[in-house]
Scaffold this active site. Structure first.
Site, PDB file in Angstrom:
ATOM      1  N   LYS A  13       0.838  -1.216   0.000  1.00 54.05           N
ATOM      2  CA  LYS A  13       0.000   0.000   0.000  1.00 54.05           C
ATOM      3  C   LYS A  13       0.868   1.258   0.000  1.00 54.05           C
ATOM      4  O   LYS A  13       0.644   2.172  -0.785  1.00 54.05           O
ATOM      5  CB  LYS A  13      -0.927   0.028   1.242  1.00 54.05           C
ATOM      6  CG  LYS A  13      -1.879  -1.156   1.322  1.00 54.05           C
ATOM      7  CD  LYS A  13      -2.789  -1.080   2.527  1.00 54.05           C
ATOM      8  CE  LYS A  13      -2.078  -1.149   3.865  1.00 54.05           C
ATOM      9  NZ  LYS A  13      -1.355  -2.410   4.120  1.00 54.05           N
ATOM     10  N   ARG A  84      -9.903   1.327   8.714  1.00 58.91           N
ATOM     11  CA  ARG A  84      -9.335   0.047   9.118  1.00 58.91           C
ATOM     12  C   ARG A  84     -10.404  -0.879   9.696  1.00 58.91           C
ATOM     13  O   ARG A  84     -10.133  -2.027   9.983  1.00 58.91           O
ATOM     14  CB  ARG A  84      -8.316   0.373  10.207  1.00 58.91           C
ATOM     15  CG  ARG A  84      -7.195  -0.571  10.371  1.00 58.91           C
ATOM     16  CD  ARG A  84      -6.137  -0.276   9.371  1.00 58.91           C
ATOM     17  NE  ARG A  84      -4.890  -0.889   9.733  1.00 58.91           N
ATOM     18  CZ  ARG A  84      -3.741  -0.492   9.229  1.00 58.91           C
ATOM     19  NH1 ARG A  84      -3.669   0.500   8.383  1.00 58.91           N
ATOM     20  NH2 ARG A  84      -2.629  -1.113   9.550  1.00 58.91           N
ATOM     21  N   ARG A 123      11.872  -5.568   4.520  1.00 55.93           N
ATOM     22  CA  ARG A 123      11.639  -4.114   4.463  1.00 55.93           C
ATOM     23  C   ARG A 123      12.617  -3.381   5.365  1.00 55.93           C
ATOM     24  O   ARG A 123      12.877  -3.774   6.497  1.00 55.93           O
ATOM     25  CB  ARG A 123      10.209  -3.794   4.896  1.00 55.93           C
ATOM     26  CG  ARG A 123       9.965  -2.294   5.046  1.00 55.93           C
ATOM     27  CD  ARG A 123       8.516  -1.919   5.100  1.00 55.93           C
ATOM     28  NE  ARG A 123       7.778  -2.610   6.123  1.00 55.93           N
ATOM     29  CZ  ARG A 123       6.442  -2.615   6.191  1.00 55.93           C
ATOM     30  NH1 ARG A 123       5.734  -1.966   5.303  1.00 55.93           N
ATOM     31  NH2 ARG A 123       5.831  -3.273   7.150  1.00 55.93           N
ATOM     32  N   ARG A 155      11.271  -1.701  10.914  1.00 56.39           N
ATOM     33  CA  ARG A 155      10.188  -1.191  11.766  1.00 56.39           C
ATOM     34  C   ARG A 155      10.014  -2.136  12.944  1.00 56.39           C
ATOM     35  O   ARG A 155      10.119  -3.337  12.769  1.00 56.39           O
ATOM     36  CB  ARG A 155       8.878  -1.155  10.950  1.00 56.39           C
ATOM     37  CG  ARG A 155       8.581   0.209  10.389  1.00 56.39           C
ATOM     38  CD  ARG A 155       7.443   0.238   9.422  1.00 56.39           C
ATOM     39  NE  ARG A 155       6.199  -0.398   9.830  1.00 56.39           N
ATOM     40  CZ  ARG A 155       5.096  -0.395   9.086  1.00 56.39           C
ATOM     41  NH1 ARG A 155       5.087   0.219   7.914  1.00 56.39           N
ATOM     42  NH2 ARG A 155       4.003  -1.002   9.489  1.00 56.39           N
ATOM     43  N   ARG A 166      -0.710  -8.662  13.519  1.00 58.75           N
ATOM     44  CA  ARG A 166      -1.265  -7.644  12.610  1.00 58.75           C
ATOM     45  C   ARG A 166      -2.168  -8.300  11.556  1.00 58.75           C
ATOM     46  O   ARG A 166      -3.199  -7.763  11.175  1.00 58.75           O
ATOM     47  CB  ARG A 166      -0.136  -6.856  11.938  1.00 58.75           C
ATOM     48  CG  ARG A 166       0.506  -5.849  12.894  1.00 58.75           C
ATOM     49  CD  ARG A 166       1.860  -5.364  12.425  1.00 58.75           C
ATOM     50  NE  ARG A 166       1.831  -4.719  11.131  1.00 58.75           N
ATOM     51  CZ  ARG A 166       2.903  -4.579  10.350  1.00 58.75           C
ATOM     52  NH1 ARG A 166       4.084  -5.015  10.758  1.00 58.75           N
ATOM     53  NH2 ARG A 166       2.797  -3.981   9.183  1.00 58.75           N
TER      54      ARG A 166
HETATM   55  P1  AP5 Z   1       4.822  -1.626   1.750  1.00 59.28           P
HETATM   56  O1  AP5 Z   1       4.463  -0.786   0.578  1.00 59.28           O
HETATM   57  O2  AP5 Z   1       5.594  -1.019   2.855  1.00 59.28           O
HETATM   58  O3  AP5 Z   1       3.526  -2.393   2.288  1.00 59.28           O
HETATM   59  P2  AP5 Z   1       2.281  -1.856   3.114  1.00 59.28           P
HETATM   60  O4  AP5 Z   1       1.056  -2.506   2.555  1.00 59.28           O
HETATM   61  O5  AP5 Z   1       2.293  -0.370   3.172  1.00 59.28           O
HETATM   62  O6  AP5 Z   1       2.622  -2.526   4.506  1.00 59.28           O
HETATM   63  P3  AP5 Z   1       2.510  -2.013   5.984  1.00 59.28           P
HETATM   64  O7  AP5 Z   1       3.142  -3.096   6.803  1.00 59.28           O
HETATM   65  O8  AP5 Z   1       3.041  -0.624   6.147  1.00 59.28           O
HETATM   66  O9  AP5 Z   1       0.961  -1.991   6.177  1.00 59.28           O
HETATM   67  P4  AP5 Z   1       0.177  -1.887   7.462  1.00 59.28           P
HETATM   68  O10 AP5 Z   1      -1.216  -1.649   6.982  1.00 59.28           O
HETATM   69  O11 AP5 Z   1       0.354  -3.062   8.360  1.00 59.28           O
HETATM   70  O12 AP5 Z   1       0.863  -0.659   8.234  1.00 59.28           O
HETATM   71  P5  AP5 Z   1       0.482   0.854   8.484  1.00 59.28           P
HETATM   72  O13 AP5 Z   1       1.703   1.635   8.346  1.00 59.28           O
HETATM   73  O14 AP5 Z   1      -0.740   1.269   7.739  1.00 59.28           O
HETATM   74  O15 AP5 Z   1       5.632  -2.890   1.165  1.00 59.28           O
HETATM   75  C1  AP5 Z   1       6.196  -3.860   2.030  1.00 59.28           C
HETATM   76  C2  AP5 Z   1       7.578  -4.293   1.485  1.00 59.28           C
HETATM   77  O16 AP5 Z   1       7.411  -4.955   0.239  1.00 59.28           O
HETATM   78  C3  AP5 Z   1       8.533  -3.116   1.221  1.00 59.28           C
HETATM   79  O17 AP5 Z   1       9.837  -3.514   1.560  1.00 59.28           O
HETATM   80  C4  AP5 Z   1       8.423  -2.874  -0.304  1.00 59.28           C
HETATM   81  O18 AP5 Z   1       9.630  -2.384  -0.842  1.00 59.28           O
HETATM   82  C5  AP5 Z   1       8.112  -4.266  -0.820  1.00 59.28           C
HETATM   83  N1  AP5 Z   1       7.191  -4.268  -1.964  1.00 59.28           N
HETATM   84  C6  AP5 Z   1       6.114  -3.461  -2.146  1.00 59.28           C
HETATM   85  N2  AP5 Z   1       5.483  -3.778  -3.287  1.00 59.28           N
HETATM   86  C7  AP5 Z   1       6.165  -4.821  -3.843  1.00 59.28           C
HETATM   87  C8  AP5 Z   1       5.997  -5.602  -5.022  1.00 59.28           C
HETATM   88  N3  AP5 Z   1       4.966  -5.411  -5.877  1.00 59.28           N
HETATM   89  N4  AP5 Z   1       6.885  -6.602  -5.273  1.00 59.28           N
HETATM   90  C9  AP5 Z   1       7.903  -6.832  -4.415  1.00 59.28           C
HETATM   91  N5  AP5 Z   1       8.144  -6.116  -3.271  1.00 59.28           N
HETATM   92  C10 AP5 Z   1       7.263  -5.119  -2.988  1.00 59.28           C
HETATM   93  O19 AP5 Z   1       0.038   0.803  10.041  1.00 59.28           O
HETATM   94  C11 AP5 Z   1       0.970   0.532  11.043  1.00 59.28           C
HETATM   95  C12 AP5 Z   1       0.266   0.515  12.390  1.00 59.28           C
HETATM   96  O20 AP5 Z   1      -0.324   1.806  12.642  1.00 59.28           O
HETATM   97  C13 AP5 Z   1      -0.894  -0.479  12.538  1.00 59.28           C
HETATM   98  O21 AP5 Z   1      -0.455  -1.777  12.900  1.00 59.28           O
HETATM   99  C14 AP5 Z   1      -1.709   0.181  13.659  1.00 59.28           C
HETATM  100  O22 AP5 Z   1      -1.096  -0.027  14.906  1.00 59.28           O
HETATM  101  C15 AP5 Z   1      -1.580   1.665  13.313  1.00 59.28           C
HETATM  102  N6  AP5 Z   1      -2.635   2.150  12.402  1.00 59.28           N
HETATM  103  C16 AP5 Z   1      -2.484   2.588  11.126  1.00 59.28           C
HETATM  104  N7  AP5 Z   1      -3.654   2.985  10.619  1.00 59.28           N
HETATM  105  C17 AP5 Z   1      -4.582   2.788  11.591  1.00 59.28           C
HETATM  106  C18 AP5 Z   1      -5.983   3.006  11.648  1.00 59.28           C
HETATM  107  N8  AP5 Z   1      -6.663   3.481  10.596  1.00 59.28           N
HETATM  108  N9  AP5 Z   1      -6.626   2.696  12.800  1.00 59.28           N
HETATM  109  C19 AP5 Z   1      -5.940   2.226  13.870  1.00 59.28           C
HETATM  110  N10 AP5 Z   1      -4.620   1.997  13.883  1.00 59.28           N
HETATM  111  C20 AP5 Z   1      -3.940   2.279  12.743  1.00 59.28           C
END
Ligand code: AP5
Length: 208
Positions: A13, A84, A123, A155, A166
């Site tokens: 994402k 979420r 990552r 991270r 998660r």
């Molecule tokens: P990346 O693009 O970083 O993936 P992502 O989907 O963004 O993964 P996240 O782990 O950041 O998602 P998340 O939803 O768990 O975390 P968030 O930050 O929102 O890609 C991952 C890796 O793969 C990278 O190394 C990249 O280079 C590689 N890659 C990407 N695309 C690729 C491809 N096509 N092919 C190969 N490699 C690829 O949330 C974190 C925390 O914040 C949550 O756990 C929660 O505690 C809190 N939080 C966030 N939003 C909320 C909310 N709305 N409500 C409550 N708590 C929240």
């Protein structure tokens, strides 16, 4: 164009959000990035993030509301990591209704658990929010950010046991949004197993 990016942890994402906002000149709202900033001065948020738990809806909704006010929605926007759960989706509907704004597309980046775990394990991130993968998207110099030269780190919610939690939370709380958005007719499934360009090509084909 106003859109939402859904998908499990590690689906890509954040990676695609950066491509989308750059190419289509819209504003990126990432609740993950906002909360990682907020954790520096808030121990409760920090603890929730470290353990992979969701931050309470009132806090997140308030942060999103303020951010939408600050940045404006006129240029179009991309919501990454929000909503979420169903409660956040309902709150978002109210927020957008009050601004007379509509969502145009909801993208689900679909990916298998094993691939997501591999991606998360490799990552590496920088304080400046740049993100890399040790083999699939490596920085020019090992362990250093291409943009600011700072050290890259893992991270702290990318530890395997936290990643499992998660995923469990995603299945229970976030997956019900699929049915919610399917009913709107705006929902699109993207094959997240393709490489970065392949995923972006699919998403772009839906953005006018
Ligand atoms: P990346 O693009 O970083 O993936 P992502 O989907 O963004 O993964 P996240 O782990 O950041 O998602 P998340 O939803 O768990 O975390 P968030 O930050 O929102 O890609 C991952 C890796 O793969 C990278 O190394 C990249 O280079 C590689 N890659 C990407 N695309 C690729 C491809 N096509 N092919 C190969 N490699 C690829 O949330 C974190 C925390 O914040 C949550 O756990 C929660 O505690 C809190 N939080 C966030 N939003 C909320 C909310 N709305 N409500 C409550 N708590 C929240």
């Amino acid at each position: 164009m106003n859109c939402i990016l859904l998908g499990p942890p590690g689906a890509g994402k954040g990676t695609q959000a950066k491509n989308i906002v750059k190419n289509f000149n819209i504003v990126h709202f990432s609740t993950g990035d906002m909360l990682r900033k907020a954790r520096k001065s808030d121990g409760v948020i920090s603890e929730l993030l470290s353990s992979g738990q969701l931050v309470p809806d009132e806090i997140v909704v308030d942060i999103v509301k303020k951010s939408l006010e600050r940045n404006g929605v006129e240029r179009g926007f991309l919501l990454d990591g929000f909503p979420r759960n169903l409660r956040q989706a309902e709150q978002l509907d109210l927020m957008l209704k009050s601004k007379n704004v509509k969502i145009d597309k909801v993208f689900l980046i679909d990916i298998e658990f094993e691939e997501a775990v591999n991606r998360i394990a490799g990552r590496r991130v920088c304080e400046c929010e740049a993100s890399y993968h040790v083999t699939m998207l490596p920085p020019e110099k090992v362990g250093k950010c291409d943009y600011c030269g700072a050290d890259l780190v893992q991270r702290n919610d990318d530890e395997e046991s936290v990643v499992r939690d998660r995923f469990t939370i995603y299945k229970k709380q976030t997956e019900p949004l699929i049915e919610y958005y399917k009913k709107t007719g705006l929902f699109v499934v993207i094959d997240g197993l393709k490489d970065e360009k392949g995923v972006f090509r699919q998403i772009s084909s839906y953005i006018l």
